[in-house]
Design a protein around this motif. Structure first.
Motif, PDB file in Angstrom:
ATOM      1  N   UNK A 193      38.602  38.678  35.774  1.00 58.59           N
ATOM      2  CA  UNK A 193      38.757  39.877  34.952  1.00 58.59           C
ATOM      3  C   UNK A 193      37.590  40.840  35.141  1.00 58.59           C
ATOM      4  N   UNK A 194      36.394  40.312  35.184  1.00 59.11           N
ATOM      5  CA  UNK A 194      35.226  41.166  35.422  1.00 59.11           C
ATOM      6  C   UNK A 194      35.282  41.776  36.814  1.00 59.11           C
ATOM      7  N   UNK A 195      35.737  40.983  37.790  1.00 62.09           N
ATOM      8  CA  UNK A 195      35.834  41.481  39.155  1.00 62.09           C
ATOM      9  C   UNK A 195      36.896  42.574  39.268  1.00 62.09           C
ATOM     10  N   UNK A 196      38.024  42.394  38.565  1.00 59.13           N
ATOM     11  CA  UNK A 196      39.071  43.414  38.612  1.00 59.13           C
ATOM     12  C   UNK A 196      38.565  44.745  38.069  1.00 59.13           C
ATOM     13  N   UNK A 197      37.878  44.717  36.918  1.00 57.10           N
ATOM     14  CA  UNK A 197      37.360  45.953  36.333  1.00 57.10           C
ATOM     15  C   UNK A 197      36.386  46.640  37.292  1.00 57.10           C
ATOM     16  N   UNK A 198      35.578  45.836  37.980  1.00 48.34           N
ATOM     17  CA  UNK A 198      34.621  46.399  38.934  1.00 48.34           C
ATOM     18  C   UNK A 198      35.349  47.075  40.102  1.00 48.34           C
ATOM     19  N   UNK A 199      36.351  46.387  40.652  1.00 46.27           N
ATOM     20  CA  UNK A 199      37.075  46.951  41.796  1.00 46.27           C
ATOM     21  C   UNK A 199      37.851  48.194  41.381  1.00 46.27           C
ATOM     22  N   UNK A 200      38.479  48.156  40.220  1.00 43.36           N
ATOM     23  CA  UNK A 200      39.354  49.249  39.789  1.00 43.36           C
ATOM     24  C   UNK A 200      38.558  50.484  39.374  1.00 43.36           C
ATOM     25  N   UNK A 201      37.509  50.285  38.574  1.00 43.20           N
ATOM     26  CA  UNK A 201      36.769  51.425  38.034  1.00 43.20           C
ATOM     27  C   UNK A 201      35.587  51.836  38.911  1.00 43.20           C
ATOM     28  N   UNK A 203      34.677  50.720  42.231  1.00 46.92           N
ATOM     29  CA  UNK A 203      34.966  50.941  43.640  1.00 46.92           C
ATOM     30  C   UNK A 203      36.175  51.833  43.865  1.00 46.92           C
ATOM     31  N   UNK A 204      37.011  51.982  42.836  1.00 46.18           N
ATOM     32  CA  UNK A 204      38.236  52.782  42.943  1.00 46.18           C
ATOM     33  C   UNK A 204      39.110  52.313  44.106  1.00 46.18           C
ATOM     34  N   UNK A 205      39.147  51.006  44.296  1.00 46.45           N
ATOM     35  CA  UNK A 205      39.964  50.409  45.357  1.00 46.45           C
ATOM     36  C   UNK A 205      41.210  49.822  44.686  1.00 46.45           C
ATOM     37  N   UNK A 206      42.221  50.656  44.532  1.00 44.68           N
ATOM     38  CA  UNK A 206      43.410  50.245  43.781  1.00 44.68           C
ATOM     39  C   UNK A 206      44.168  49.144  44.507  1.00 44.68           C
ATOM     40  N   UNK A 207      44.183  49.178  45.829  1.00 42.39           N
ATOM     41  CA  UNK A 207      44.933  48.174  46.585  1.00 42.39           C
ATOM     42  C   UNK A 207      44.374  46.772  46.359  1.00 42.39           C
ATOM     43  N   UNK A 208      43.064  46.608  46.525  1.00 39.46           N
ATOM     44  CA  UNK A 208      42.471  45.288  46.308  1.00 39.46           C
ATOM     45  C   UNK A 208      42.569  44.875  44.845  1.00 39.46           C
ATOM     46  N   UNK A 209      42.438  45.843  43.938  1.00 35.98           N
ATOM     47  CA  UNK A 209      42.576  45.522  42.515  1.00 35.98           C
ATOM     48  C   UNK A 209      43.988  45.026  42.214  1.00 35.98           C
ATOM     49  N   UNK A 227      46.952  40.665  32.410  1.00 38.27           N
ATOM     50  CA  UNK A 227      47.095  40.941  33.835  1.00 38.27           C
ATOM     51  C   UNK A 227      48.294  41.832  34.116  1.00 38.27           C
ATOM     52  N   UNK A 228      49.335  41.718  33.319  1.00 35.46           N
ATOM     53  CA  UNK A 228      50.494  42.594  33.513  1.00 35.46           C
ATOM     54  C   UNK A 228      50.125  44.041  33.219  1.00 35.46           C
ATOM     55  N   UNK A 229      49.270  44.243  32.208  1.00 30.37           N
ATOM     56  CA  UNK A 229      48.802  45.603  31.901  1.00 30.37           C
ATOM     57  C   UNK A 229      47.991  46.160  33.059  1.00 30.37           C
ATOM     58  N   UNK A 230      47.152  45.314  33.661  1.00 29.87           N
ATOM     59  CA  UNK A 230      46.330  45.772  34.784  1.00 29.87           C
ATOM     60  C   UNK A 230      47.183  46.114  35.997  1.00 29.87           C
TER      61      UNK A 230
END
Length: 437
Positions: A193-201, A203-209, A227-230
């Motif tokens: 979850x922490x990694x997802x927030x980092x990638x999404x916000x 790094x702005x890497x939507x594909x990897x997120x 996770x469904x919300x993300x």
């Protein structure tokens, strides 16, 4: 002497006090420690905690609330990828030459707030918005209570987020996403979850997120609503609105959350349905200020200023007394050609303005009144046989204090239409005023 805190606890203290830069630097020092300098049997735990904490700190430094409606600038207005051409390409139209491509003028542009709700006439925190459909409307549209000036584009915001890693880390990004084993982290929910927030916000890497969120929700056997919300957020960012809607609805079935409903509401923007729901609200409570204001605003942007004025006057009768309401009343009077009330409403709005932004919006609308006065003067010279431009010019001139020109225009209006009662009343008022001088 002060008590020296354990480094990891001190980093957590920095994070809680929103000192994210100090927190990130201290976590970096912990991550660079040789294994021999760490406590026995706690090497992995300290490293994992410092890594997770630094990830969260870097995310918070550039965090943007996704619930708010995306702000669109002039670039998005003119280069909308989802827009459909209003006129057929040359040589492809099935209509006969010379026929009309459309009927009548387009209705007024309907602005929305950042949260995607219709303009209501009452200021809320962080309310900006309004999406004119053309460059001319972006520059010339009168400002209602909550319309905003041209703003920076949403895509530009995401580009800035994508470069955040280089700004916060001179030596490069904290995490090399190309070498990251997403399947491994998906099996560790707390780190994932922490990694997802980092990638999404950050790094702005939507594909990897999206890949990480898909692997994590699969590992959770599709039972974790978070996770469904993300996944829905990723789909929304990619423009896949139908897929995002499915994820948000699925998440709501598992857990009722206000944030999920707000994410889902960003995709609707159905003004006509919203007006019907507000009418249902008034059936339950006919003094509901929000519903009255929204319905009035909907009528104004549907080219029905006279009907909108009834709702705003109702709010005045209920005791609502602020700059935004008088500003909207002034606009309704202006477009309904009730010029006798237009300037007085704007004057009251200026008196009640609480900040420079409110004052600027009122003066912007007053500029349209001044332009209208000049246009009426031109119209009266081009069509001297018509009483309407003479009378309207006389009313506006009287309101701005130009009594001599008002009297001259009123006389011309009487010559064009001797039986016009309003013109006769205006002439009488002006004569009484001149007699007192």
């Amino acid at each position: 002497m002060g008590l020296e805190l354990e480094p990891l606890f001190q980093a957590w203290s920095y994070f809680r006090r929103r000192k994210f830069r100090q927190c990130s630097d201290l976590c970096s020092q912990l991550l660079e420690r040789p294994p021999g300098e760490q406590e026995p049997d706690s090497e992995y735990t300290v490293f994992q905690a410092a890594w997770s904490l630094k990830t969260r700190a870097l995310t918070e430094m550039v965090y943007v609330d996704e619930i708010d409606m995306d702000q669109e600038g002039i670039a998005e207005m003119m280069l909308d990828e989802n827009a459909i051409a209003q006129v057929a390409r040359p040589g492809t139209s099935l209509k006969l030459p010379g026929t009309s491509q459309g009927g009548g003028p387009s209705p007024a542009v309907r602005p929305v707030t950042q949260s995607g709700r219709p303009i209501t006439g009452f200021v809320r925190p962080s309310t900006q918005g309004g999406r004119p459909s053309t460059m001319e409307q972006a520059i010339k549209t009168p400002r209602t209570a909550l319309t905003a000036r041209p703003i920076t584009s949403a895509s530009g915001k995401y580009v800035r987020l994508g470069t955040a890693s280089m700004l916060t880390n001179p030596d490069g990004p904290f995490i090399n996403l190309s070498r990251l084993n997403l399947a491994k982290y998906a099996q560790k929910p707390k780190l994932a979850k922490a990694l997802f927030e980092y990638i999404f916000h950050h790094e702005n890497d939507v594909k990897n997120a999206l890949d990480l969120a898909a692997l994590a929700t699969e590992h959770a056997q599709f039972k974790d609503w978070w996770w469904k919300v993300q996944i829905g957020k990723c789909y929304y960012r990619l423009g896949l609105y139908r897929e995002a809607e499915k994820q948000f609805k699925s998440a709501l079935k598992q857990q009722d959350m206000v944030d999920t409903v707000l994410y889902l509401a960003k995709e609707m923007n159905n003004i006509s349905s919203a007006a019907e729901y507000y009418k249902d609200v008034l059936k339950q409570d006919n003094t509901h200020v929000e519903a009255i204001a929204c319905i009035g605003s909907n009528h104004f942007y549907s080219d029905q200023p006279e009907i909108a004025l009834r709702f705003y006057r109702r709010l005045l009768q209920m005791g609502v007394y602020n700059c935004q309401l008088f500003n909207n009343v002034g606009l309704c009077c202006f477009y309904a050609q009730q010029y006798d009330m237009t300037l007085s409403s704007f004057e009251r709005a200026l008196f009640l303005a609480e900040n420079e932004e409110e004052t600027a919006d009122v003066w912007y609308n007053l500029g349209h009144v001044a332009v209208a006065r000049a246009l009426l003067q031109t119209a009266s010279s081009l069509a001297p046989h018509m009483y309407e431009p003479h009378f309207n010019f006389a009313i506006l001139s009287e309101k701005v204090g130009d009594l001599q020109r008002s009297y001259t225009a009123a006389q011309k209006s009487e010559e064009a239409f001797p039986g016009h009662v309003d013109t006769q009343q205006l002439i009488k008022q002006l004569k009484d005023h001149f007699a007192m001088l």
